[in-house]
Design a protein around this motif. Structure first.
Motif, PDB file in Angstrom:
ATOM      1  N   PHE A 269       0.822  -1.213   0.000  1.00 44.83           N
ATOM      2  CA  PHE A 269       0.000   0.000   0.000  1.00 44.83           C
ATOM      3  C   PHE A 269       0.860   1.269   0.000  1.00 44.83           C
ATOM      4  O   PHE A 269       0.354   2.355  -0.283  1.00 44.83           O
ATOM      5  N   TRP A 296      -4.520  -3.273   5.237  1.00 43.26           N
ATOM      6  CA  TRP A 296      -4.660  -1.832   4.978  1.00 43.26           C
ATOM      7  C   TRP A 296      -5.821  -1.461   4.045  1.00 43.26           C
ATOM      8  O   TRP A 296      -6.200  -0.301   3.947  1.00 43.26           O
ATOM      9  N   TYR A 365      -7.740   6.308  -0.008  1.00 39.63           N
ATOM     10  CA  TYR A 365      -6.782   5.393   0.630  1.00 39.63           C
ATOM     11  C   TYR A 365      -5.443   6.065   0.879  1.00 39.63           C
ATOM     12  O   TYR A 365      -4.780   5.785   1.878  1.00 39.63           O
ATOM     13  N   ARG A 366      -5.059   6.953  -0.034  1.00 40.60           N
ATOM     14  CA  ARG A 366      -3.779   7.649   0.210  1.00 40.60           C
ATOM     15  C   ARG A 366      -3.866   8.404   1.546  1.00 40.60           C
ATOM     16  O   ARG A 366      -2.924   8.400   2.336  1.00 40.60           O
ATOM     17  N   ILE A 369      -3.554   5.917   4.446  1.00 36.51           N
ATOM     18  CA  ILE A 369      -2.191   5.359   4.547  1.00 36.51           C
ATOM     19  C   ILE A 369      -1.218   6.408   5.080  1.00 36.51           C
ATOM     20  O   ILE A 369      -0.434   6.142   5.995  1.00 36.51           O
ATOM     21  N   ASN A 372      -1.909   6.968   8.803  1.00 36.77           N
ATOM     22  CA  ASN A 372      -1.373   5.889   9.645  1.00 36.77           C
ATOM     23  C   ASN A 372       0.152   6.009   9.778  1.00 36.77           C
ATOM     24  O   ASN A 372       0.699   5.828  10.863  1.00 36.77           O
ATOM     25  N   ASN A 398       4.506   2.000   8.979  1.00 32.74           N
ATOM     26  CA  ASN A 398       3.323   2.098   9.847  1.00 32.74           C
ATOM     27  C   ASN A 398       3.449   1.258  11.111  1.00 32.74           C
ATOM     28  O   ASN A 398       2.462   1.098  11.820  1.00 32.74           O
ATOM     29  N   VAL A 444      -2.951   0.196  10.909  1.00 36.44           N
ATOM     30  CA  VAL A 444      -3.531   0.079   9.567  1.00 36.44           C
ATOM     31  C   VAL A 444      -5.042   0.332   9.579  1.00 36.44           C
ATOM     32  O   VAL A 444      -5.727  -0.022   8.633  1.00 36.44           O
TER      33      VAL A 444
END
Ligand SMILES: Cc1ncc(COP(=O)(O)O)c(C=O)c1O
Length: 472
Positions: A269, A296, A365-366, A369, A372, A398, A444
């Motif tokens: 990810f 994730w 999602y970016r 991520i 996190n 992460n 995550v």
């Protein structure tokens, strides 16, 4: 029809509403539900003669078990590598159960759920910035994805030796090279009959690194004198999220003939963040890749996928084909997932991923991520500046791998971790890194925020206070 079943059929909607209400009450209280519990000695039921109907079964479950459900879907469950479930993923998961498709073929058998799985795989390849020349599918977890990929790799090695392993069994020596493979890949070697002892460990870059020393890898390759082999690499190790130098391995692949597998269960990810994407440069050259969905991607357990280069399709079918089933037709002409992976019957596994990808996209999602990663670094900075704790490895992505400052007694470190976990606000898991007992926190979950990290820091201090009163 049995009378109780008939009654449930007539009140189907009420039953689902009642179950949904319980599910929602859990989700709405996630922040306050403990992250671990100590179950009282429960009396286990042994038989059910006359059923009680769905509503009473729900009541019994709630009465006996609801208070024991931990907040594993919540923002401070940092043990193992445990994702939560985005709202859209949960919608997809619920519908997958309602529709109850047996996802197998994209043509000819009257249902189109495999087409949705195909579409999801294409979207995932794009999501991970990978070319479309991989064939992919969903399995239950990264363990099964590693198993699937290594199963095809095994067939490839056999072919180089003029041997059909799927039919003839495994030759006695089999070469697999890796530095720090996840335990699930070693388990896969056992399940595949290759034997976990066949794994040849290549040294890492340094004692406090988990990434492979590429020079040592090349020396090991040369020593094999042209025999076929598998190189098993990490796109993020579980302990410290160290990445093998995938670019360098892609270069080796141009010079030597081997099967290249990458376990990128959660590290894959990183490609969504421009700052971390270079860690995966070169991974498009791999023969096979493992990525987890229930980490994730934040879809419910059990979900992972494999990508295997489409040019290896025949090897994949040879490995997994459900032979002697003439009604299923030629496996290469009539695509059916059951010829490409371990399970024959499969639920509509791709639907939660399809929903969440469509709902939040790469940009959504970016943000998860990068948040996190930022929060893991924040926790790492707290540990680094503390008099009580120390990092066992730098926070690379992460995951925060740490221990008690200057403490080497594993029992004491475990005692601290037990106190921390028993307080129920955060859950972390033990590990050993570089011969020291440590503790891992893996972030995550899509819900985790600054507030959670601050609360965990306070929890760590209070747990330490309690720990310092203990006598050993
Ligand atoms: C790098 C890596 N590979 C494989 C696995 C196994 O994943 P699963 O539990 O989904 O089978 C994990 C789990 O943490 C992992 O971190």
């Amino acid at each position: 029809m049995n009378e109780i079943l008939k009654n449930d059929l007539d009140t189907f909607g009420n039953l689902l509403q009642a179950a949904l209400q319980e599910g929602l009450s859990y989700l709405n209280q996630l922040e306050d539900i403990p992250t671990s519990v100590k179950p009282a000695q429960a009396v286990m039921k042994k038989e059910v003669l006359q059923g009680q109907g769905g509503l009473l079964a729900l009541k019994e479950f709630i009465d006996r078990y609801k208070a024991l459900m931990v907040a594993s879907a919540g923002p401070r469950y940092w043990g193992f590598v445990t994702g939560g479930t985005t709202p859209a993923a949960l919608m997809g998961d619920m519908l997958a159960s309602c529709f109850d498709q047996n996802t197998q073929t994209n043509k000819g058998h009257g249902d189109i759920s495999a087409l949705v799985e195909f579409e999801t795989i294409q979207m995932l390849l794009d999501f991970f910035h990978l070319p479309q020349d991989f064939l992919g599918g969903f399995v239950t977890g990264a363990t099964m994805s590693n198993f699937t990929c290594l199963g095809v790799a095994r067939q490839w090695v056999g072919k180089q030796l003029g041997y059909d392993i799927a039919k003839e069994g495994v030759p006695t020596t089999f070469h697999v090279l890796a530095a720090t493979p996840h335990s699930s890949s070693i388990k896969a070697l056992s399940m595949l009959g290759l034997g976990s002892r066949q794994l040849q460990r290549i040294k890492t870059l340094a004692p406090d690194r988990e990434a492979v020393d590429v020079v040592a890898l090349e020396e090991a390759i040369q020593a094999l004198n042209g025999q076929p082999f598998i190189v098993l690499t990490s796109g993020g190790t579980v302990n410290t999220v160290d990445f093998d130098d995938l670019k360098a391995i892609a270069r080796l692949k141009k010079r030597y003939h081997f099967w290249w597998h990458i376990d990128a269960a959660f590290g894959g990810f990183a490609t969504l963040s421009p700052d971390y994407a270079p860690l995966l440069a070169g991974w498009e050259e791999a023969d096979s890749i493992t990525i987890d969905g229930h980490k994730w991607l934040n879809v419910p357990y059990e979900s992972a996928f494999f990508f295997v280069k489409e040019k290896h399709k025949l090897l994949q079918v040879e490995t997994f084909q459900n032979s002697n089933a003439p009604y299923l037709g030629d496996p290469l002409e009539n695509f059916n997932y059951l010829n490409f992976l371990p399970e024959n019957s499969r639920r509509f596994k791709a639907l939660p991923a399809w929903f969440t990808l469509n709902a939040y996209g790469k940009e959504g999602y970016r943000e998860i991520i990068e948040r996190n990663i930022r929060l893991a670094r924040q926790l790492g900075a707290f540990i680094q500046s503390s008099d009580l704790f120390e990092l066992l490895a730098p926070v690379r992505l992460n995951t925060v791998c740490f221990t008690l400052k200057q403490e080497t007694d594993p029992q004491k470190i475990q005692a601290f971790l037990d106190i921390l976990n028993e307080r129920g606000k955060v859950f972390m898991t033990p590990t050993v890194f570089n011969q020291r007992k440590g503790i891992r926190a893996a972030l995550v979950n899509w819900r985790t925020t600054e507030k959670d990290v601050e609360l965990v820091q306070q929890e760590m201090m209070q747990a330490y206070e309690h720990y310092s009163t203990m006598s050993f």
